[in-house]
Design a protein around this motif. Structure first.
Motif, short mmCIF file in Angstrom:
data_model
loop_
_atom_site.label_atom_id
_atom_site.label_comp_id
_atom_site.label_asym_id
_atom_site.label_seq_id
_atom_site.Cartn_x
_atom_site.Cartn_y
_atom_site.Cartn_z
N ASN A 110 17.20 9.18 12.88
CA ASN A 110 17.79 8.12 12.06
C ASN A 110 17.05 6.80 12.15
N CYS A 111 15.78 6.85 12.55
CA CYS A 111 14.94 5.65 12.59
C CYS A 111 13.64 5.93 11.83
N PRO A 112 13.74 6.17 10.52
CA PRO A 112 12.54 6.54 9.76
C PRO A 112 11.50 5.43 9.74
N ASP A 113 10.25 5.84 9.83
CA ASP A 113 9.13 4.91 9.80
C ASP A 113 8.64 4.82 8.35
N TYR A 114 9.30 3.96 7.57
CA TYR A 114 9.05 3.89 6.13
C TYR A 114 7.62 3.46 5.82
N PRO A 115 7.02 4.05 4.79
CA PRO A 115 5.66 3.64 4.40
C PRO A 115 5.55 2.14 4.14
N ILE A 116 6.59 1.54 3.58
CA ILE A 116 6.51 0.11 3.27
C ILE A 116 6.32 -0.74 4.52
N GLN A 164 2.31 13.48 11.13
CA GLN A 164 3.10 14.68 10.89
C GLN A 164 2.51 15.41 9.68
N SER A 165 1.53 16.27 9.94
CA SER A 165 0.86 16.98 8.85
C SER A 165 0.63 18.43 9.24
N PHE A 166 0.50 19.26 8.22
CA PHE A 166 0.37 20.70 8.42
C PHE A 166 -0.70 21.24 7.47
N LEU A 167 -1.63 22.00 7.99
CA LEU A 167 -2.61 22.71 7.19
C LEU A 167 -2.26 24.19 7.24
N ILE A 168 -2.05 24.80 6.06
CA ILE A 168 -1.61 26.19 5.99
C ILE A 168 -2.67 27.01 5.27
N GLU A 169 -3.20 28.00 5.95
CA GLU A 169 -4.22 28.86 5.37
C GLU A 169 -3.57 30.09 4.73
N VAL A 170 -3.89 30.35 3.49
CA VAL A 170 -3.43 31.52 2.73
C VAL A 170 -1.93 31.74 2.92
N PRO A 171 -1.10 30.81 2.50
CA PRO A 171 0.34 30.95 2.70
C PRO A 171 0.95 32.00 1.78
N THR A 217 11.27 7.27 2.25
CA THR A 217 10.30 8.15 2.88
C THR A 217 9.92 9.24 1.88
N PHE A 218 8.87 9.98 2.18
CA PHE A 218 8.54 11.11 1.32
C PHE A 218 7.71 12.15 2.06
N ILE A 219 7.66 13.34 1.46
CA ILE A 219 6.82 14.43 1.94
C ILE A 219 5.92 14.85 0.79
N LEU A 220 4.64 14.95 1.07
CA LEU A 220 3.64 15.31 0.06
C LEU A 220 3.12 16.71 0.33
N LEU A 221 3.02 17.52 -0.72
CA LEU A 221 2.50 18.88 -0.64
C LEU A 221 1.35 19.05 -1.62
N ILE A 222 0.24 19.59 -1.13
CA ILE A 222 -0.90 19.89 -1.99
C ILE A 222 -1.30 21.34 -1.76
N TYR A 223 -1.53 22.06 -2.87
CA TYR A 223 -2.03 23.43 -2.76
C TYR A 223 -3.27 23.59 -3.63
N ASN A 224 -4.31 24.17 -3.06
CA ASN A 224 -5.55 24.43 -3.77
C ASN A 224 -5.74 25.93 -3.88
N ALA A 228 4.16 14.59 6.03
CA ALA A 228 5.56 14.15 6.05
C ALA A 228 5.63 12.72 6.56
N LEU A 229 6.01 11.81 5.68
CA LEU A 229 6.21 10.41 6.07
C LEU A 229 7.71 10.14 6.11
N GLY A 230 8.37 10.84 7.02
CA GLY A 230 9.81 10.70 7.15
C GLY A 230 10.47 12.02 7.48
N ASP A 231 11.80 12.03 7.51
CA ASP A 231 12.56 13.23 7.83
C ASP A 231 12.49 14.24 6.69
#
Length: 249
Positions: free
Chosen positions: A140-146, A163-170, A104-111, A121-124
């Protein structure tokens, strides 16, 4: 913007750290970070997490749709769609079985141009948004990307945005694999509740003047509080407000 990372092998894994992380500034405006958590029940879990991060780096370095004013959610979806397409391609070309790609993985992007952050978040794991640390737990039942490799692009987009989050001016934002919540006392020392250890690594801003802040804090937990993590840990933290002060203990 300050970037802090940490990668640590948990006590339950004797040979390899099965987590991995990626940090890549695409430009002066856009930063991408990723933490991956390989499945211990799979085969070569350390390969699965490392491969997925390396694949994201390949996607970033070979695509032309990345522009400084692109909305972060749109960029995340485009990166993830390309990533899934490449995952499907390389799985077939390299004859990699499914149980070697369980991560699984979690991806973060900041502009910095739009002052927006986006987390998928694609997992715990743990997601820090300003002063709040959110635990993502799939029981304990992760929904793996594969597992979604044969889905349509529309189904992929639905999966990405569950499971996604948009954060304004963090003021700060961070992502971590679920090992961040696995700390325990190795001795009969109960001065600090175990629930505080994740906050110390993810929220606390002491030692922020040191690039290796996360690694120092892991050492402090072990040396001063007789605490260690049972599971592997991968952490990425971004701190934007230099005056932000949060003390956990």
């Amino acid at each position: 913007m300050r970037v802090y990372t940490g990668l640590h092998r948990g006590s339950s894994h004797k040979n390899y750290c099965e987590d991995f992380l990626l940090t890549i500034p695409i430009s002066k405006q856009i930063f991408v970070g990723m933490v991956a958590d390989g499945c211990s029940a799979g085969k070569h879990a350390h390969f699965a997490s490392a491969f997925q991060c390396k694949l994201m780096r390949k996607v970033i370095c070979t695509n032309t749709f990345i522009q400084k004013d692109i909305p972060v959610q749109l960029l995340a979806n485009r990166l993830l769609l390309s990533w899934m397409q490449d995952l499907k391609y390389f799985k077939q070309e390299m004859l990699i079985p499914e149980n070697e790609l369980l991560s699984t993985f979690i991806l973060l992007i900041y502009n910095a141009e739009t002052k927006q952050a986006y987390v998928t978040a694609l997992g715990d794991g743990g997601v820090l948004i300003n002063q709040d640390l959110h635990e993502i737990d799939q029981n304990n039942c992760p929904d793996y990307p594969i597992y979604h490799i044969e889905d349509s692009e529309e189904e992929w987009l639905d999966y990405f945005n569950e499971q996604s989050f948009l954060i304004e001016v963090p003021s700060q934002v961070g992502i971590a694999t679920d090992g961040i919540f696995s700390f325990y006392h190795t001795q009969n020392i109960r001065e600090i509740p175990e629930s505080k250890f994740a906050d110390y690594l993810m929220r606390d801003t002491s030692l922020k003047d040191y690039e290796d802040m996360i690694q120092q804090k892991i050492y402090i937990l072990h040396a001063q509080f007789a605490a260690q993590a049972y599971d592997d840990i991968a952490v990425i933290r971004l701190l934007f407000d230099n005056h932000l002060e949060i003390k956990v203990f």
